[in-house]
Scaffold this active site. Structure first.
Site, mmCIF file in Angstrom:
data_model
loop_
_atom_site.group_PDB
_atom_site.id
_atom_site.type_symbol
_atom_site.label_atom_id
_atom_site.label_comp_id
_atom_site.label_asym_id
_atom_site.label_seq_id
_atom_site.Cartn_x
_atom_site.Cartn_y
_atom_site.Cartn_z
ATOM 1 N N ASP A 203 0.844 -1.202 0.000
ATOM 2 C CA ASP A 203 0.000 0.000 0.000
ATOM 3 C C ASP A 203 0.879 1.251 0.000
ATOM 4 O OD1 ASP A 203 -2.233 -1.543 -0.161
ATOM 5 O OD2 ASP A 203 -3.045 -0.999 1.810
ATOM 6 N N HIS A 335 -10.283 -5.550 8.677
ATOM 7 C CA HIS A 335 -9.692 -6.616 7.848
ATOM 8 C C HIS A 335 -9.582 -7.937 8.613
ATOM 9 C CE1 HIS A 335 -8.965 -3.484 5.005
ATOM 10 N NE2 HIS A 335 -8.064 -2.891 5.734
HETATM 11 FE FE LIG Z 1 -4.164 -2.687 2.512
#
Ligand SMILES: [Fe+2]
Length: 474
Positions: A203, A335
């Site tokens: 990311d 997540h």
């Molecule tokens: Fe991510």
């Protein structure tokens, strides 16, 4: 500070010694749950926002066709090559790199290539990549790019020759983005004079959070991080924000911007894809995995990893490190369980091969696990809890670079027994390998000075419990 080898009757390691307890008392109340420590360090709650497009960190370097977004990464398997990458905006210009060990005598040269891509209504600049090879180890090289127009010079130091007792210090950064907090994280990392290369757990730019994945934000990110990436290699892992999959605007080729902009030496480790590969660097063997490529049985990544792990010679590279974006152990609500399917596929291999540590990102917070594994479960035996396992890696989530999506502050309660320490703050970490037996690990939250470690641990190598015996070679 946690240390390998000490533990309570449950086999859990005791996470703090007296000095750190005192330090924790100074920064805030620390609550003990069943599993470990959930720090309740009190942060100022501020919105995480991106730096405006006219920020000084995004400034375009002066001069016609000046190289920008300069970044380097390891160029082969043993660290004697370096891939130099940069972008020119006005015209292609030269893809040549001049380099040498003396600043005023760049007596070697290498020719690279450039590429460019379109993404919706955006057309990239000319993205150059040049792999310079046969470098001497442990040597500082100067390099110049932009030959023929505006020349810019940088330098880097090659790693020592691969070997078991060469000290080496890695930085760990994840989910960086380009917010004001990202800038604090990067500055904090740069203040560590020992850090020699970054293991980046995915990311990068978060350009995809902008309308139509505004790829101008890939360019601004490249200029923002240049102050580090031009001088020391960043080892790239891909995250979900590199996918740039946007069929609604006709962009159906996953990872298109990343693949054009960030090259990695995947072929050197027999990989067939830039998303999973390995490198050796000093005393470390680093395996990069791809959360967003197929990893089921028979897939290319599965097959590669199955063949790769037995190749690691722990007498040559004692430290075996795995990088992956989506964590396999994560006790935040964000997540949650996303890494579970990959854990099910690969965890037993990592335990069998005594991986020392797995670094992940994705969750925008910090967490460190005990050495645990959860591979006994077979759907009917009820053995579905992680258990202490001295052959298992420590799992560290370091997705706290500071991107615009903000912190993951919501945790599962109570803290699971496998979780040793967790805190929702931005920061980075340092993995400082001393020799074949020991490495010192520190996590630095952004609010602290660079001498302060908010979490730390002595790692004892999984194969070298003592300096005279490689237990993995038995
Ligand atoms: Fe991510």
């Amino acid at each position: 500070m946690a240390a390998e080898g000490s533990g309570d009757r449950m086999g859990r390691r005791i996470p703090f010694t007296v000095p750190l307890i005192l330090a924790a008392a100074l920064v805030g109340f620390v609550s003990r749950c069943e599993g470990g420590v959930t720090s309740s360090f009190v942060r100022k709650t501020e919105k995480t926002i991106d730096m405006p497009i006219d920020s000084d960190v995004f400034r375009v370097p002066p001069g016609y066709n000046a190289p920008q977004q300069v970044h380097i990464t390891q160029g082969n398997h043993d660290g004697s090559a370096m891939i130099i990458s940069w972008v020119t905006m006005d015209e292609p210009g030269s893809s040549k790199v001049l380099y040498g060990t003396e600043k005023h005598k760049l007596d070697s040269s290498a020719e690279g290539r450039y590429t460019r891509y379109k993404f919706y209504n955006y057309t990239s600049g000319y993205i150059h990549h040049c792999n310079i090879r046969k470098l001497k180890h442990d040597t500082t090289y100067y390099y110049a790019i932009g030959i023929g127009h505006t020349v810019r010079m940088f330098w880097f130091t090659t790693p020592p020759r691969v070997g078991p007792d060469v000290p080496y210090t890695f930085g760990l950064i994840g989910d960086l983005g380009q917010s004001f907090d990202s800038n604090v994280t990067l500055t904090h990392y740069e203040s560590n004079p020992k850090a020699q290369a970054v293991l980046f757990v995915g990311d990068l730019s978060y350009a995809d959070n902008y309308p139509n994945h505004d790829n101008v934000r890939w360019d601004t990110w490249g200029r923002f991080v240049e102050r580090s990436t031009a001088y020391q290699p960043w080892i790239w892992t891909t995250g979900n924000h590199e996918l740039d999959f946007a069929p609604e605007i006709g962009e159906t080729e996953p990872f298109k911007p990343f693949r054009h902009r960030y090259h990695v030496p995947y072929k050197a480790s027999g990989s067939t894809s830039p998303f999973w590969y390995s490198i050796k660097r000093g005393p470390a063997y680093i395996i990069v995995l791809a959360s967003y490529q197929a990893y089921g049985k028979y897939t290319p990544q599965y097959k590669w990893l199955e063949e790769e792990l037995p190749k690691v010679n722990r007498s040559e590279t004692p430290w075996l490190i795995v990088l992956v974006h989506s964590p396999w152990y994560n006790s935040y609500n964000y997540h949650y369980m996303e890494g579970e399917t990959m854990r099910v596929m690969f965890e037993s291999w990592l335990v069998k091969n005594k991986v020392d540590v797995v670094f992940a990102g994705h969750v925008h917070a910090y967490e460190r696990s005990h050495r645990i594994s959860n591979i006994a479960y077979n759907i009917v035996n009820g053995e579905c809890q992680p258990v202490p396992d001295e052959s298992a890696p420590v799992y560290i989530t370091i997705g706290d670079g500071g991107n615009l999506e903000g912190l993951a502050t919501n945790m599962t309660e109570p803290q699971p027994s496998y979780s040793a320490f967790r805190e929702a703050s931005f920061g980075h970490a340092i993995f400082d390998i001393k020799n074949r037996t020991h490495a010192y690990y520190e996590w630095h939250r952004n609010q602290d000075g660079n001498a302060v470690a908010a979490d730390s641990m002595w790692f004892q190598n999984r194969c070298w419990k003592s300096a005279d015996k490689n237990e993995c070679s038995v």
